[in-house]
Design a protein around this motif. Structure first.
Motif, PDB file in Angstrom:
ATOM      1  N   ASN A  50     -16.752  19.820 -18.069  1.00 45.05           N
ATOM      2  CA  ASN A  50     -17.022  18.788 -17.062  1.00 45.05           C
ATOM      3  C   ASN A  50     -15.933  17.715 -17.066  1.00 45.05           C
ATOM      4  O   ASN A  50     -16.108  16.647 -17.630  1.00 45.05           O
ATOM      5  CB  ASN A  50     -18.391  18.156 -17.324  1.00 45.05           C
ATOM      6  N   VAL A  77     -21.334  24.110 -15.541  1.00 41.14           N
ATOM      7  CA  VAL A  77     -20.492  23.016 -16.006  1.00 41.14           C
ATOM      8  C   VAL A  77     -21.151  22.373 -17.219  1.00 41.14           C
ATOM      9  O   VAL A  77     -22.347  22.077 -17.192  1.00 41.14           O
ATOM     10  CB  VAL A  77     -20.315  21.959 -14.897  1.00 41.14           C
ATOM     11  N   LEU A  78     -20.410  22.192 -18.291  1.00 39.87           N
ATOM     12  CA  LEU A  78     -20.965  21.603 -19.508  1.00 39.87           C
ATOM     13  C   LEU A  78     -19.978  20.616 -20.115  1.00 39.87           C
ATOM     14  O   LEU A  78     -18.775  20.720 -19.882  1.00 39.87           O
ATOM     15  CB  LEU A  78     -21.265  22.702 -20.537  1.00 39.87           C
ATOM     16  N   PRO A  79     -20.491  19.648 -20.912  1.00 41.07           N
ATOM     17  CA  PRO A  79     -19.568  18.747 -21.602  1.00 41.07           C
ATOM     18  C   PRO A  79     -18.692  19.503 -22.598  1.00 41.07           C
ATOM     19  O   PRO A  79     -19.047  20.614 -23.028  1.00 41.07           O
ATOM     20  CB  PRO A  79     -20.471  17.760 -22.321  1.00 41.07           C
ATOM     21  N   ASP A  82     -20.041  21.251 -25.808  1.00 40.82           N
ATOM     22  CA  ASP A  82     -20.996  22.297 -25.450  1.00 40.82           C
ATOM     23  C   ASP A  82     -20.292  23.492 -24.835  1.00 40.82           C
ATOM     24  O   ASP A  82     -20.658  24.641 -25.079  1.00 40.82           O
ATOM     25  CB  ASP A  82     -22.032  21.757 -24.449  1.00 40.82           C
TER      26      ASP A  82
END
Lengths: 457, 287
Positions: A50, A77-79, A82
C-alpha cells in the motif's frame, strides 16, 4: 435422570442425520465458493504494497488496462510488513493465489534462487514496445539473479538524498553544497536547529525495522568505510568504522534530530519536514513527489542534494518495488501483459496526464528524465534523483568487497530478522536507553551467528 | 433522644456519600471504556493531516472525507465484498454453532450423558492450544485441498473455534432450566424436537441470544486465520481494514473511518439484543 437412555438410538440417528445434512450443506457451499474463487476467463491476481503509487495504479487499471486488453485485475493491497509476509507465504508454498506481486530488489535475488519466480527474459525479448534498454542499469542489475536471468521489472525506483529547507537556509545565511559530507551536514544541523520555533536541525529515521532505521544508517556505515560482513562472512559490527558511523548517526539525531526520533520512520519524517518541524531530512528520493505535490505546504521551498558522503564518492541507496511473477502462476502471459503495461512509458504518461507529472512512478526509465513534462514538474529534484540512482553501485557500495549484492541491506533472507533485531538495539540507543557500544556489542553477537551459517556453506 | 435521631441521619448521609462516590467511579470507568471509541469516531471525522498532528488537534474542522475515501476505495471495489464475506462467515458460523451447541448443551445439562464433566472439559481443552499453533497445518491442509481463499473454509474454522465456548455457555444456561418444566412437557406427550423448540428454546432464549452475539463478534473480528487463509476473493473486513495502513503517507483518519464502519454491524447487533443480553449474561449468576 429417569429418562436418560430412553430412545437413545433414535437420538443418535437424529444427530447423525443432522450432522450429515450440515456436512452436505457445507460441501455444497464450498463447491460453489471454490468455483467462484478460482475464477475463469482472463484475470490476473495482483498482490501489492500500500504505497501511493500503487493506489493510483489501482485506480487507473479498470478504465485503461482492462478496457484495452479485456483482462480483469484483482488487486489485494496490504501494508508493507503484511505484504512481505503474505508474499513469502504464497510464493514459498507456490500456492499460486497471486500471479504477480510487488517484490523489492531485496527479495528478488533469493526468491529467484529458490525457484519461486518466473524468469522474464523471454517476455522482454518478444515485447519490443516495452523497451528493456530504457530501464536504468542499476535497476536491471539489482533484479537479475545469480543465474543471469531477469526476475523482476521495476514499477518505480528510488535512491536516497538530502532534502533541506531552502528558505530557512537563506534566512540563516547557511549554504548547502551539491555533494555535502556528513560532517558538513552535522554542522548545518547544529546551526539550523531552532531556526524557527519548534524546528529541529535534521530528521533521520530512528524507528526499529530493517527497512526503517537500518536503511539510512547502513548507507552512513558504507561511506564511513564500514560493512556488516566481509567478503568471507566475518561480522564487522564492532569494527571501528561501523562504530564511528553509528555513533555519528545516533549523536546527530539525539542532538539535533526530530522529537520522538526513536519512533520516527519515513512517514513521520515526511510529516515533520512538511509541517516545518525540521530543516533537513535524509531519506528516499521518492519523498520529493509528496513534498512537491500541489497539496504540500512546503512546495517549492525544498532543495535536494546528493546523499552525504565521507570516504566514498556517493552513498545513496538503491531500492525498487518491482513486479515478480510467481512460478506457479496459471496466467503468466496475462501477468506479463499487466507488468508490461504498469511499467511502461505509456503508463507514466497516463499518470502524468491524469494525476500529475510529479506523481509519475519514476526512477526506473532513462526516458522519464528526458520527458519535458516530467522535467518541468520535477525541476527541483529530477536531476539529482537520476544522478543518485545511476550513481548507485549495488555490488560495490563501500570500500571493501561484499559477500552479496545490496547497498542498504545484505541480500540474505536472514537479514530481515537480523536487521530488525539490530535496529531495536540502535533504536534503544537513540532513545538513550543504552550506549552505542552496548547496542553494537549485542548486534555483533547476532550478526556473527548468521555469518557462521554462511561460512559453513 | 437526640442521639437516636442524629445517628440514622449520619448513617444515611454516609451511605449517600458512598453511593455518590461509587456512582462517580462507575461513570469514570464507563468513560474510560468509551474514550477510545469516541477518539476513533472523532479522528475518523478529521482530515488526514489533522488526524496525524502531535499533540492532537481536537478542535480541528470536521469532514466526511475519510468515509468517502473508504467507500470508494480505489478501483471501484470498495469495502462491500469484504463486508459481505465477513457477514457470510459470521452469520453461517454462528448458525452452525447454535445448531450444534444446543443439542450438545442439552446432553450435558438436562439429559446428562455419562461422565458429562469430562466431556465438558474435553470441549474446553480444544481451546487450550494457541490458535497460531494450528495455523501452519491448517494452511497446508487448505492449500492441498484447494480451499485457500474460500469463505466456507472460514465458516468451518469459525464454527469449530466458537463451538466449545458456545457449548459451555449454553450448558450453564440450560442447567438453570427447572427439570420439572421438561418433565411436564413430556407427560403432555411432547417429543425431543418439540421440547427443544417449544420449551427449552423460549426459556433459554436470552442465553441463546447472548451466545449467538458472542460467536458473531468473535467471528466478525477474527483476523489471524482470515489474514493467512484468504486472498483475492474471500478477504474479510478486518483484513480489508489493515489495507489502509501505509508506510508512505497518512492513513489514521481512513483507518478510523474504516474501523467505525466495520464495528457498526456488531454494535447494531449488540444494541438490538441488549435486553436479552443483560438477561442472558446474568442468567446463571444467581442460583
Amino acid at each position: 435422570m429417569a429418562y436418560r437412555g430412553n430412545r437413545r438410538s433414535r437420538h443418535t440417528a437424529q444427530a447423525v442425520a443432522a450432522a450429515g445434512a450440515a456436512a452436505a450443506l457445507l460441501a455444497a457451499c464450498s463447491g460453489a465458493g471454490g468455483t467462484a474463487s478460482s475464477g475463469g476467463g482472463e484475470t490476473v491476481n495482483v498482490l501489492m504494497v500500500n504505497n501511493p503509487q500503487m493506489i493510483e495504479l489501482q485506480k487507473l487499471t479498470a478504465d485503461h488496462f482492462t478496457k484495452e486488453t479485456g483482462i480483469k485485475v484483482n488487486f489485494t493491497v496490504l501494508p508493507e510488513n503484511d505484504v512481505r509476509d503474505k508474499i513469502s507465504q504464497d510464493f514459498s508454498n507456490q500456492a499460486g493465489q497471486y500471479d504477480v506481486a510487488t517484490i523489492s530488489n531485496f527479495e528478488i535475488p533469493f526468491f529467484a534462487k529458490n525457484r519461486w519466480l518466473h524468469p522474464l527474459d523471454s517476455y522482454v525479448a518478444k515485447d519490443k514496445a516495452f523497451d528493456q534498454g530504457d530501464i536504468l542499469a542499476p535497476m536491471r542489475e539489482s533484479l537479475t539473479a545469480e543465474d543471469g536471468k531477469l526476475y523482476g521489472q521495476p514499477f518505480y525506483g528510488e535512491s536516497s538524498f538530502l532534502m533541506y529547507r531552502k528558505d530557512v537556509f537563506a534566512e540563516k545565511g547557511l549554504k548547502m553544497s551539491d555533494s555535502p559530507t556528513w560532517q558538513q551536514v552535522a554542522d548545518l544541523a547544529a546551526k539550523a536547529d531552532g531556526a524557527k520555533p519548534g524546528m529541529k536541525g535534521i530528521c533521520l529515521r530512528g524507528q526499529p525495522g530493517w527497512g526503517e532505521v537500518i536503511a539510512p544508517l547502513t548507507t552512513v556505515v558504507n561511506t564511513f568505510g564500514g560493512t556488516w560482513f566481509t567478503k568471507d562472512w566475518q561480522a564487522r559490527l564492532t569494527a571501528p568504522e561501523f562504530k564511528k558511523a553509528t555513533k555519528f548517526y545516533v549523536d546527530l539525531v539525539r542532538r539535533h534530530g526530530e522529537a520522538g526520533a526513536a519512533q520516527s520512520g519515513y512517514a513521520e519524517c515526511l510529516n515533520n519536514l512538511a509541517q516545518g518541524k525540521v530543516a533537513m531530512w535524509y531519506d528516499a528520493t521518492a519523498a520529493a513527489g509528496s513534498l512537491e505535490s500541489a497539496k504540500s505546504p512546503v512546495k517549492d521551498r525544498i532543495g535536494y542534494v546528493q546523499a552525504p558522503v565521507d570516504k566514498t564518492p556517493s552513498s545513496g541507496w538503491l531500492y525498487t518495488w518491482a513486479w515478480g511473477v510467481q512460478k506457479a502462476s496459471k496466467h503468466p502471459d496475462n501477468a506479463w501483459k499487466f507488468i508490461s503495461w504498469a511499467s511502461s512509458k505509456k503508463y507514466e504518461a497516463l499518470v502524468g496526464e491524469k494525476i500529475g507529472w510529479e506523481n509519475v512512478p519514476a526512477g526506473k526509465r532513462a526516458s522519464t528524465y528526458g520527458n519535458a513534462d516530467y522535467r518541468k514538474a520535477a525541476a527541483a529534484f529530477h536531476e539529482v534523483t537520476k544522478r543518485s540512482i545511476t550513481g548507485a553501485d549495488p555490488r560495490n557500495p563501500g570500500v571493501q568487497p561484499r559477500p552479496t549484492i545490496g547497498i542498504q541491506f545484505v541480500d540474505i533472507p536472514e537479514f530481515s530478522d537480523l536487521g530488525t533485531k539490530v535496529s531495536q538495539e540502535i533504536s534503544a540507543a537513540i532513545a538513550g536507553r543504552q550506549s552505542v557500544d552496548q547496542a553494537l556489542n549485542k548486534s555483533q553477537a547476532l550478526a556473527e551467528k548468521v555469518a557462521k551459517e554462511y561460512r559453513g556453506r | 433522644m437526640t442521639v437516636h435521631t442524629v445517628a440514622p441521619h449520619r448513617a444515611a448521609r454516609a451511605a449517600r456519600r458512598r453511593g455518590l462516590a461509587l456512582g462517580l467511579l462507575a461513570w469514570l470507568a464507563g468513560l474510560a471504556f468509551f474514550l477510545p471509541v469516541a477518539w476513533m469516531v472523532l479522528t475518523s471525522l478529521h482530515s488526514e493531516s489533522d488526524a496525524a498532528t502531535n499533540p492532537p488537534s481536537l478542535g480541528a474542522g470536521l469532514t466526511l472525507d475519510a468515509y468517502r475515501e473508504f467507500f470508494d476505495s480505489a478501483a471501484g471495489t470498495g469495502p462491500w465484498p469484504a463486508l459481505i464475506n465477513s457477514f457470510t462467515a459470521s452469520t453461517f458460523s454462528t448458525l452452525f454453532v447454535l445448531l450444534l451447541a444446543l443439542p450438545a448443551a442439552y446432553a450435558l445439562s438436562i439429559r446428562r450423558v455419562r461422565k458429562w464433566t469430562d466431556v465438558l472439559f474435553f470441549f474446553l481443552s480444544t481451546k487450550m492450544l494457541p490458535a497460531v499453533a494450528g495455523l501452519l497445518p491448517i494452511y497446508l491442509i487448505a492449500k492441498n485441498s484447494g480451499m485457500l481463499d474460500n469463505i466456507w473454509l472460514l465458516v468451518i474454522l469459525y464454527t469449530s473455534m466458537n463451538l466449545p465456548i458456545a457449548v459451555w455457555m449454553m450448558q450453564s444456561f440450560l442447567a438453570d432450566i427447572p427439570v420439572s418444566i421438561i418433565e411436564a412437557a413430556q407427560i403432555d406427550g411432547a417429543r425431543l424436537p418439540s421440547i427443544l423448540a417449544r420449551v427449552v428454546a423460549p426459556v433459554a432464549g436470552p442465553g441463546l441470544a447472548a451466545t449467538a452475539l458472542i460467536c458473531f463478534i468473535f467471528s466478525w473480528n477474527e483476523m489471524l486465520f482470515a489474514r493467512v487463509l484468504t486472498g483475492v476473493t474471500a478477504q474479510t473486513a478486518p483484513v480489508f481494514l489493515t489495507s489502509f495502513i501505509t508506510s508512505q503517507g497518512l492513513f489514521l483518519a481512513k483507518v478510523c473511518a474504516a474501523s467505525v464502519v466495520i464495528s457498526l454491524p456488531v454494535l447494531a447487533a449488540g444494541f438490538a439484543a441488549q435486553d436479552k443480553l443483560v438477561q442472558g449474561l446474568s442468567l446463571g449468576a444467581v442460583k
